[in-house]
Scaffold this motif. Sequence first.
Motif, PDB file in Angstrom:
ATOM      1  N   ILE A   1       0.827  -1.203   0.000  1.00 57.40           N
ATOM      2  CA  ILE A   1       0.000   0.000   0.000  1.00 57.40           C
ATOM      3  C   ILE A   1       0.867   1.262   0.000  1.00 57.40           C
ATOM      4  CG2 ILE A   1      -1.690   1.337   1.324  1.00 57.40           C
ATOM      5  CD1 ILE A   1      -2.790  -1.337   2.328  1.00 57.40           C
ATOM      6  N   LEU A   2       1.939   1.260   0.784  1.00 57.22           N
ATOM      7  CA  LEU A   2       2.761   2.446   0.956  1.00 57.22           C
ATOM      8  C   LEU A   2       3.795   2.644  -0.138  1.00 57.22           C
ATOM      9  CD1 LEU A   2       3.380   2.310   4.814  1.00 57.22           C
ATOM     10  CD2 LEU A   2       1.842   3.841   3.597  1.00 57.22           C
ATOM     11  N   PHE A   3       4.196   1.548  -0.786  1.00 61.33           N
ATOM     12  CA  PHE A   3       5.323   1.668  -1.710  1.00 61.33           C
ATOM     13  C   PHE A   3       5.030   1.118  -3.109  1.00 61.33           C
ATOM     14  CE2 PHE A   3       9.477   0.164  -3.356  1.00 61.33           C
ATOM     15  CZ  PHE A   3      10.104   1.398  -3.424  1.00 61.33           C
ATOM     16  N   VAL A   4       4.674  -0.146  -3.176  1.00 59.64           N
ATOM     17  CA  VAL A   4       4.532  -0.796  -4.475  1.00 59.64           C
ATOM     18  C   VAL A   4       3.366  -0.205  -5.262  1.00 59.64           C
ATOM     19  CG1 VAL A   4       4.146  -2.969  -5.672  1.00 59.64           C
ATOM     20  CG2 VAL A   4       5.552  -2.922  -3.592  1.00 59.64           C
ATOM     21  N   TRP A   5       2.203  -0.033  -4.633  1.00 55.98           N
ATOM     22  CA  TRP A   5       1.044   0.483  -5.365  1.00 55.98           C
ATOM     23  C   TRP A   5       1.275   1.883  -5.913  1.00 55.98           C
ATOM     24  CZ3 TRP A   5      -2.360   4.534  -5.157  1.00 55.98           C
ATOM     25  CH2 TRP A   5      -3.484   4.416  -5.975  1.00 55.98           C
ATOM     26  N   PRO A   6       1.791   2.849  -5.113  1.00 59.70           N
ATOM     27  CA  PRO A   6       2.057   4.182  -5.679  1.00 59.70           C
ATOM     28  C   PRO A   6       3.051   4.139  -6.833  1.00 59.70           C
ATOM     29  CG  PRO A   6       2.056   4.287  -3.296  1.00 59.70           C
ATOM     30  CD  PRO A   6       2.032   2.836  -3.656  1.00 59.70           C
ATOM     31  N   MET A   7       4.106   3.312  -6.703  1.00 65.92           N
ATOM     32  CA  MET A   7       5.091   3.214  -7.780  1.00 65.92           C
ATOM     33  C   MET A   7       4.439   2.681  -9.051  1.00 65.92           C
ATOM     34  SD  MET A   7       8.644   1.869  -6.081  1.00 65.92           S
ATOM     35  CE  MET A   7       9.381   1.812  -7.709  1.00 65.92           C
ATOM     36  N   SER A   8       3.611   1.693  -8.891  1.00 67.28           N
ATOM     37  CA  SER A   8       2.935   1.098 -10.042  1.00 67.28           C
ATOM     38  C   SER A   8       2.014   2.117 -10.711  1.00 67.28           C
ATOM     39  CB  SER A   8       2.119  -0.126  -9.608  1.00 67.28           C
ATOM     40  OG  SER A   8       2.957  -1.107  -9.028  1.00 67.28           O
ATOM     41  N   TYR A   9       1.335   2.917  -9.902  1.00 72.33           N
ATOM     42  CA  TYR A   9       0.419   3.921 -10.447  1.00 72.33           C
ATOM     43  C   TYR A   9       1.185   4.982 -11.238  1.00 72.33           C
ATOM     44  CZ  TYR A   9      -3.333   7.351 -10.735  1.00 72.33           C
ATOM     45  OH  TYR A   9      -4.278   8.219 -11.203  1.00 72.33           O
ATOM     46  N   TYR A  10       2.336   5.419 -10.693  1.00 71.12           N
ATOM     47  CA  TYR A  10       3.157   6.392 -11.402  1.00 71.12           C
ATOM     48  C   TYR A  10       3.641   5.824 -12.733  1.00 71.12           C
ATOM     49  CZ  TYR A  10       3.693  10.312  -8.149  1.00 71.12           C
ATOM     50  OH  TYR A  10       3.470  11.432  -7.395  1.00 71.12           O
TER      51      TYR A  10
ATOM     52  N   THR B   1       3.628  13.387 -20.197  1.00 74.29           N
ATOM     53  CA  THR B   1       3.228  13.410 -18.792  1.00 74.29           C
ATOM     54  C   THR B   1       4.235  14.205 -17.977  1.00 74.29           C
ATOM     55  OG1 THR B   1       4.419  11.360 -18.262  1.00 74.29           O
ATOM     56  CG2 THR B   1       2.119  11.153 -18.961  1.00 74.29           C
ATOM     57  N   GLU B   2       3.744  14.803 -16.904  1.00 75.11           N
ATOM     58  CA  GLU B   2       4.577  15.466 -15.899  1.00 75.11           C
ATOM     59  C   GLU B   2       4.129  14.912 -14.560  1.00 75.11           C
ATOM     60  OE1 GLU B   2       5.102  19.972 -17.290  1.00 75.11           O
ATOM     61  OE2 GLU B   2       3.080  19.202 -17.616  1.00 75.11           O
ATOM     62  N   GLY B   3       4.791  13.873 -14.105  1.00 79.26           N
ATOM     63  CA  GLY B   3       4.313  13.204 -12.914  1.00 79.26           C
ATOM     64  C   GLY B   3       2.970  12.565 -13.195  1.00 79.26           C
ATOM     65  N   LEU B   4       1.951  13.005 -12.471  1.00 81.44           N
ATOM     66  CA  LEU B   4       0.608  12.459 -12.643  1.00 81.44           C
ATOM     67  C   LEU B   4      -0.257  13.298 -13.585  1.00 81.44           C
ATOM     68  CD1 LEU B   4      -0.119  11.436  -8.927  1.00 81.44           C
ATOM     69  CD2 LEU B   4       0.591   9.961 -10.831  1.00 81.44           C
ATOM     70  N   LEU B   5       0.300  14.376 -14.127  1.00 80.95           N
ATOM     71  CA  LEU B   5      -0.440  15.209 -15.065  1.00 80.95           C
ATOM     72  C   LEU B   5      -0.283  14.660 -16.477  1.00 80.95           C
ATOM     73  CD1 LEU B   5       0.362  18.871 -13.892  1.00 80.95           C
ATOM     74  CD2 LEU B   5      -1.676  17.506 -13.401  1.00 80.95           C
ATOM     75  N   LYS B   6      -1.393  14.483 -17.157  1.00 80.09           N
ATOM     76  CA  LYS B   6      -1.374  13.978 -18.535  1.00 80.09           C
ATOM     77  C   LYS B   6      -1.812  15.107 -19.470  1.00 80.09           C
ATOM     78  CE  LYS B   6      -4.362  10.689 -17.626  1.00 80.09           C
ATOM     79  NZ  LYS B   6      -4.589  10.762 -16.173  1.00 80.09           N
ATOM     80  N   THR B   7      -0.965  15.441 -20.441  1.00 86.18           N
ATOM     81  CA  THR B   7      -1.230  16.562 -21.332  1.00 86.18           C
ATOM     82  C   THR B   7      -1.237  16.114 -22.793  1.00 86.18           C
ATOM     83  OG1 THR B   7      -0.221  18.156 -19.811  1.00 86.18           O
ATOM     84  CG2 THR B   7      -0.437  18.829 -22.112  1.00 86.18           C
TER      85      THR B   7
ATOM     86  N   TRP C   1       2.290   3.443 -14.462  1.00 89.37           N
ATOM     87  CA  TRP C   1       1.121   3.266 -15.324  1.00 89.37           C
ATOM     88  C   TRP C   1       0.764   4.601 -16.000  1.00 89.37           C
ATOM     89  CZ3 TRP C   1      -1.360  -0.663 -17.406  1.00 89.37           C
ATOM     90  CH2 TRP C   1      -2.668  -0.506 -17.887  1.00 89.37           C
ATOM     91  N   THR C   2       0.824   5.686 -15.217  1.00 88.69           N
ATOM     92  CA  THR C   2       0.553   7.014 -15.773  1.00 88.69           C
ATOM     93  C   THR C   2       1.641   7.432 -16.758  1.00 88.69           C
ATOM     94  OG1 THR C   2      -0.576   7.691 -13.737  1.00 88.69           O
ATOM     95  CG2 THR C   2       0.155   9.451 -15.207  1.00 88.69           C
ATOM     96  N   TRP C   3       2.880   7.118 -16.440  1.00 86.64           N
ATOM     97  CA  TRP C   3       4.022   7.487 -17.277  1.00 86.64           C
ATOM     98  C   TRP C   3       3.888   6.922 -18.692  1.00 86.64           C
ATOM     99  CZ3 TRP C   3       8.874   4.335 -17.933  1.00 86.64           C
ATOM    100  CH2 TRP C   3       9.858   5.032 -18.626  1.00 86.64           C
ATOM    101  N   THR C   4       3.317   5.758 -18.799  1.00 83.69           N
ATOM    102  CA  THR C   4       3.185   5.108 -20.116  1.00 83.69           C
ATOM    103  C   THR C   4       1.791   5.321 -20.721  1.00 83.69           C
ATOM    104  OG1 THR C   4       2.516   3.023 -19.046  1.00 83.69           O
ATOM    105  CG2 THR C   4       4.876   3.338 -19.502  1.00 83.69           C
ATOM    106  N   TYR C   5       1.027   6.246 -20.160  1.00 88.94           N
ATOM    107  CA  TYR C   5      -0.367   6.446 -20.561  1.00 88.94           C
ATOM    108  C   TYR C   5      -0.503   6.640 -22.065  1.00 88.94           C
ATOM    109  CZ  TYR C   5      -4.981   8.675 -20.844  1.00 88.94           C
ATOM    110  OH  TYR C   5      -6.277   8.993 -21.165  1.00 88.94           O
ATOM    111  N   TRP C   6       0.242   7.573 -22.635  1.00 88.91           N
ATOM    112  CA  TRP C   6       0.079   7.881 -24.051  1.00 88.91           C
ATOM    113  C   TRP C   6       0.621   6.766 -24.946  1.00 88.91           C
ATOM    114  CZ3 TRP C   6      -3.453  11.256 -24.563  1.00 88.91           C
ATOM    115  CH2 TRP C   6      -3.583  12.332 -23.675  1.00 88.91           C
TER     116      TRP C   6
END
Length: 513
Positions: free
Chosen positions: A6-15, A67-73, A17-22
């Motif tokens: 919850i504290l480490f793996v999930w946030p890293m995975s979410y970042y 992307t810029e962190g969690l921002l998707k443009t 996942w967002t990084w490869t969004y486009w």
Amino acid sequence: MTPLFILFVWPMSYYLWTWTYWRRRGIPGPLGYPFIGVFLKSLNRNSPGPLQVQKWTKKYGSTFGFTEGLLKTLVISDPDLVQEVFVTQYDNFYGRKRNPIHGDSEKEKRTNLFSAQGFRWKRLRTISSPTFSNNSLRKIKTTVEDCALELMRHIEEQTAEGQQIDMLAFYQEFTLDVIGRIAMGQTDSQMFKNPILPIVKKLFEGAYSKLLLIGGVLPPFLVEIVRQILMKKMKMGSFRKINEITIEAVNRRIKQREEDEKRGIEVGEPQDFIDLFLDAKAGDVEYFGEDNGDFSKSTSYTNRQLTVEEIVGQCTVFLIAGFDTTALSLSYSTFLLATHPEIQKKLQEEVDRECPDPEISFDQLSKLKYMECVMKETLRLYPLGTFANSRKCMRATILGDIEVEPGTMIQVDTWTLHTDPRVWGDDAKEFRPERWESGDEHFFQKGGYIPFGLGPRQCIGMRLAYMEEKMLLAHILRRYSFEIGEKTEIPLRLVGAATTQPNSVWMKLKARN
């Protein structure tokens, strides 16, 4: 699910996942680095963000994402898509692109026209619009001209000694003096001795902009904590100092009005924006019955007059917006006139013809049609405040053939848009004010020219900016000609963080016969 996950793996995975969004959606664009995306590209003052976006457009095409962190443009430079976002689908893109560190515009008491959205934006826009009408601008014309004449005195001192002048620095003195006198309660000229100048300039030098950008790469639960640290512990004094000055000016004016009322003195003609905002009311009650569907009605929002906090917010944002952009527009115009003497001569002939009197009237300014062409062409080649040409997707929709999810930011690559040969022709990169002389601007593709934005959120201060520029250029060009000197940088070296500006604009001012 373990606490470690919850504290480490999930946030890293979410970042990640967002990084490869486009990439996962088959849309090209710069990948940058894990977790932060292209964030580091925003920190280089010698490579302004809008010019970096322009380079990416050349590489990836007219539609791409980053992307810029969690921002998707999603970046666009196709006029049809620009028209879709700003006009046709306005209800789906009515919010602006904002960094999380800026806070929630719905909760801020001093929310201004630039940051507000939805129902609250409509209310602020309705109340504020009369302040920028031609009738209101006529009332402050004399103040603007006083500032122009004060700058002329300083120009005369420099030219008498045969010195070259950095016109960017002089224009910044002028625009700050104008805004100080019409929006911050300044009672006389503070030109070349204004203690606010270094404070305001610091906002555009990059330090604070870089700190604010970090909000995009932070996890949501840290954003507010870091925001408070930046605002309080690190003491972002520029914003606070400007707010303090504006609050003092507004409260002083309210107190003066209250004392006059007790003495039976009626409120006279508005002297500046503070008076205009205090007098402003929303005339159409029905307008307040509308919203964008995402904002609940609030009695505070249905107030038909601006609150004191809102007046402070509007005056502050007009200071920040009006100081830099107008000074830059004047600077770019000066450079282009100096490097195109035949155009400068034609403009001087118009000024001599239409403004023969020592004092330039409001109506005379409206007759400077060729000057308008010069200003429009300057803003085409050197668009200002281009990051303001952005929107936030508020509802799922389709843009072109791309499905756009809520929360996605849309950014226009204005520099590419304004020099696209498909819109402007083979001479798209040439300075040719004559392209505007027909007065029929519809032959330019809709969505192809957005120096002040487009649609309902078009810049409310456009008329004021034009009036300032016309007034000052008319006074200067009646007496001087701009000429390049040994200090003039050709081509201009462009730098910046919050805006894209020339490093300097050194000029010789030659007295006319």
